[in-house]
Design a protein around this motif. Structure first.
Motif, short mmCIF file in Angstrom:
data_model
loop_
_atom_site.label_atom_id
_atom_site.label_comp_id
_atom_site.label_asym_id
_atom_site.label_seq_id
_atom_site.Cartn_x
_atom_site.Cartn_y
_atom_site.Cartn_z
N GLN A 28 0.83 -1.20 0.00
CA GLN A 28 0.00 0.00 0.00
C GLN A 28 0.87 1.26 0.00
N ASN A 29 2.01 1.22 0.67
CA ASN A 29 2.93 2.37 0.69
C ASN A 29 3.53 2.59 -0.69
N GLU A 30 3.89 1.49 -1.38
CA GLU A 30 4.42 1.63 -2.74
C GLU A 30 3.40 2.28 -3.66
N ILE A 31 2.13 1.84 -3.50
CA ILE A 31 1.08 2.38 -4.36
C ILE A 31 0.83 3.86 -4.06
N SER A 32 0.84 4.23 -2.79
CA SER A 32 0.55 5.62 -2.42
C SER A 32 1.70 6.57 -2.78
N THR A 33 2.97 6.09 -2.66
CA THR A 33 4.13 6.95 -2.96
C THR A 33 4.61 6.80 -4.38
N GLY A 34 4.27 5.66 -5.01
CA GLY A 34 4.76 5.40 -6.36
C GLY A 34 6.19 4.92 -6.39
N LYS A 35 6.79 4.67 -5.22
CA LYS A 35 8.19 4.26 -5.15
C LYS A 35 8.33 2.95 -4.39
N SER A 36 9.22 2.13 -4.90
CA SER A 36 9.55 0.91 -4.16
C SER A 36 10.65 1.17 -3.14
N VAL A 37 11.45 2.25 -3.39
CA VAL A 37 12.48 2.67 -2.43
C VAL A 37 12.21 4.14 -2.14
N ALA A 38 11.44 4.39 -1.11
CA ALA A 38 11.07 5.76 -0.77
C ALA A 38 11.99 6.35 0.28
N THR A 39 12.54 5.52 1.15
CA THR A 39 13.42 5.98 2.22
C THR A 39 14.64 5.08 2.28
N ALA A 40 15.61 5.51 3.05
CA ALA A 40 16.85 4.75 3.15
C ALA A 40 16.63 3.37 3.76
N LYS A 41 15.62 3.23 4.63
CA LYS A 41 15.40 1.92 5.27
C LYS A 41 14.84 0.90 4.29
N ASP A 42 14.26 1.37 3.17
CA ASP A 42 13.74 0.44 2.17
C ASP A 42 14.87 -0.30 1.47
N ASN A 43 15.92 0.42 1.11
CA ASN A 43 17.11 -0.17 0.48
C ASN A 43 18.19 0.89 0.51
N ALA A 44 19.05 0.84 1.49
CA ALA A 44 20.02 1.91 1.73
C ALA A 44 20.93 2.16 0.53
N ALA A 45 21.42 1.08 -0.10
CA ALA A 45 22.35 1.24 -1.21
C ALA A 45 21.68 1.91 -2.41
N VAL A 46 20.50 1.41 -2.78
CA VAL A 46 19.79 1.98 -3.92
C VAL A 46 19.36 3.41 -3.62
N TRP A 47 18.90 3.67 -2.41
CA TRP A 47 18.49 5.03 -2.04
C TRP A 47 19.67 6.00 -2.16
N ALA A 48 20.86 5.59 -1.71
CA ALA A 48 22.04 6.46 -1.78
C ALA A 48 22.41 6.78 -3.22
N ILE A 49 22.40 5.76 -4.08
CA ILE A 49 22.72 5.98 -5.49
C ILE A 49 21.71 6.92 -6.13
N SER A 50 20.43 6.71 -5.83
CA SER A 50 19.39 7.54 -6.44
C SER A 50 19.52 9.00 -6.01
N LYS A 51 19.90 9.22 -4.76
CA LYS A 51 20.03 10.60 -4.28
C LYS A 51 21.20 11.31 -4.94
N VAL A 52 22.30 10.59 -5.18
CA VAL A 52 23.44 11.18 -5.88
C VAL A 52 23.04 11.56 -7.30
N MET A 53 22.32 10.66 -7.95
CA MET A 53 21.89 10.95 -9.32
C MET A 53 20.87 12.08 -9.36
N GLU A 54 20.01 12.15 -8.36
CA GLU A 54 19.04 13.26 -8.31
C GLU A 54 19.76 14.60 -8.14
N SER A 55 20.84 14.61 -7.35
CA SER A 55 21.61 15.85 -7.20
C SER A 55 22.27 16.24 -8.52
N ASP A 56 22.71 15.23 -9.29
CA ASP A 56 23.30 15.52 -10.60
C ASP A 56 22.25 16.10 -11.55
N VAL A 57 21.04 15.54 -11.49
CA VAL A 57 19.95 16.05 -12.34
C VAL A 57 19.68 17.51 -12.00
#
Length: 412
Positions: A28-57
């Motif tokens: 239900q959280n995935e459906i409401s947020t649209g994300k499978s990794v919304a916070t660092a506790k969902d998947n710390a490694a993937v969340w960290a990579i995504s945040k670096v790429m978002e800063s580049d964007v």
């Protein structure tokens, strides 16, 4: 063994129901947020990579703004340079017309003066957000590159960090303002030429790179030996961004202008072996006296004028002046063409880079989405399955809780 204190079936069913409810909450959280990794506790490694790429964007968005501003600034300069080229071409037409004897040279001179004023107006107006790339009149000696501006064009990420890339835009100078010669002695700039045979050519002046600094003035005080009137000075004040070759080219243009104006049958040209060396050729049928070394010197402390300031000396009211203008106009047109071509090349590069950054930003966003966005089809199917499991779990727990009631029959 049955027990009214411990219901193992209910405990197992309860644990299963808790697990189902937990998975249901995650879905239900995935459906409401649209994300499978919304916070660092969902998947710390993937969340960290995504945040670096978002800063580049975010950084590339700023770069797109920088490129847009740079492109607009260069576009204004290119348009102005093309307009100046057209105006110089019109002046050339007037100069060619003035070569005829049976023309009203005074009126032609009036037209040339009007076109010269229009060139001045165009170059002064060619600014974007206060920056004019056709003005290169800095008055202080500065480090190489002071006649350039840099447009932020990219971010380069590596293992050691992030570095910025820039596209350099070199200023041009198509102004018509007069220069002020230097007054502090700076040394001689030529070796004496004792004589020139008929049709002979000899090295006349060498521009030394070490002396190509802002305000250095190359002076030719007298060319009496080449039939140019004594005391008829030819000079050029070095501006920012000049090289030995560009100074020599500017001097050749001015020397040929004065030689034509004074009726001297000599030609100045760039050496075939060194673009910083000026040659003089005797076009007469007899030998002429050479040029004294002391007549060619350098001074310092001058103020550079506009790149087209030779226009101020055009005077076609006489045959000699008309001939001089014809000798000088080609170099000015080439200066304007070179400026327009350089700006056009840079503008094209900025457009290519802007398209690339736009595509790169889209690719980065797509990559981020692939890592962290929820698969809505999968989430929807999983939600329905978990809801069915939840209902079955509730039913199973109800059945497990009713099991101890069967013990009552033993006491009837």
């Amino acid at each position: 063994m049955s027990s009214i204190l411990t219901n193992n079936g209910a405990m197992v069913t309860l644990q299963t129901l808790k697990s189902i409810n937990k998975n249901l909450a995650t879905t239900q959280n995935e459906i409401s947020t649209g994300k499978s990794v919304a916070t660092a506790k969902d998947n710390a490694a993937v969340w960290a990579i995504s945040k670096v790429m978002e800063s580049d964007v975010k950084g590339f968005k700023g770069i797109q703004d920088s490129l847009s501003l740079g492109q607009s600034t260069v576009a204004v300069a290119r348009q102005a340079a093309e307009t100046v080229t057209d105006l110089l071409t019109e002046i050339k037409g007037k100069v060619v017309a003035s070569q005829e004897e049976n023309v009203d040279r005074d009126k032609i001179q009036t037209d040339i003066a009007a076109l010269r004023s229009q060139i001045d107006a165009v170059t002064k107006a060619a600014q974007f957000n206060g920056l004019n790339l056709l003005s290169n009149t800095e008055t202080a000696v500065a480090a190489p590159g002071s006649n350039q501006i840099s447009v932020l064009s990219s971010l380069d990420r590596s293992g050691s960090g992030v570095a910025s890339s820039e596209i350099d835009v070199t200023k041009a100078d198509l102004g018509v303002g007069a220069a002020t010669d230097g007054t502090t002695a700076g040394g001689t700039a030529a070796t004496a030429i004792p004589s020139l045979a008929a049709g002979g050519t000899s090295a006349f002046m060498t521009v030394v790179p070490a002396n190509v600094t802002y305000g250095t003035t190359y002076n030719i005080e007298s060319m009496a030996g080449t039939a140019v009137a004594a005391g008829d000075q030819v000079s050029y004040v070095v501006r920012q961004g000049d090289t030995a070759a560009s100074v020599a080219s500017e001097m050749v243009n001015r020397l040929n202008f004065v030689a034509a104006r004074e009726g001297a049958d000599v030609t100045f040209s760039i050496s075939d072996t060194d673009p910083a060396i000026i040659n003089v050729t005797n076009n007469t049928d007899a030998a002429i006296t050479g040029i004294a070394a002391g007549d060619v010197n350098r001074t310092t402390g001058g103020t550079a004028g506009g790149g087209l300031n030779l226009l101020e000396e055009f005077d076609v009211t006489s045959a000699e002046g008309a001939a001089a203008a014809l000798a000088g106009i080609e170099g000015l047109i080439q200066t304007s063409i070179d400026a327009g071509a350089a700006f056009g090349s840079v503008q094209g590069r900025l457009e290519i880079q802007q398209d690339f950054i736009s595509g790169l930003t889209d690719a980065l966003r797509s990559g981020i989405g692939t890592m962290v966005d929820a698969d809505m089809e999968e989430a929807s199917a999983r939600l329905q399955a978990l809801q069915v499991q939840q209902q079955l779990g509730i039913q199973a727990l109800s059945i497990a809780n009713q099991a101890p009631q069967s013990i009552l029959s033993l006491f009837r």
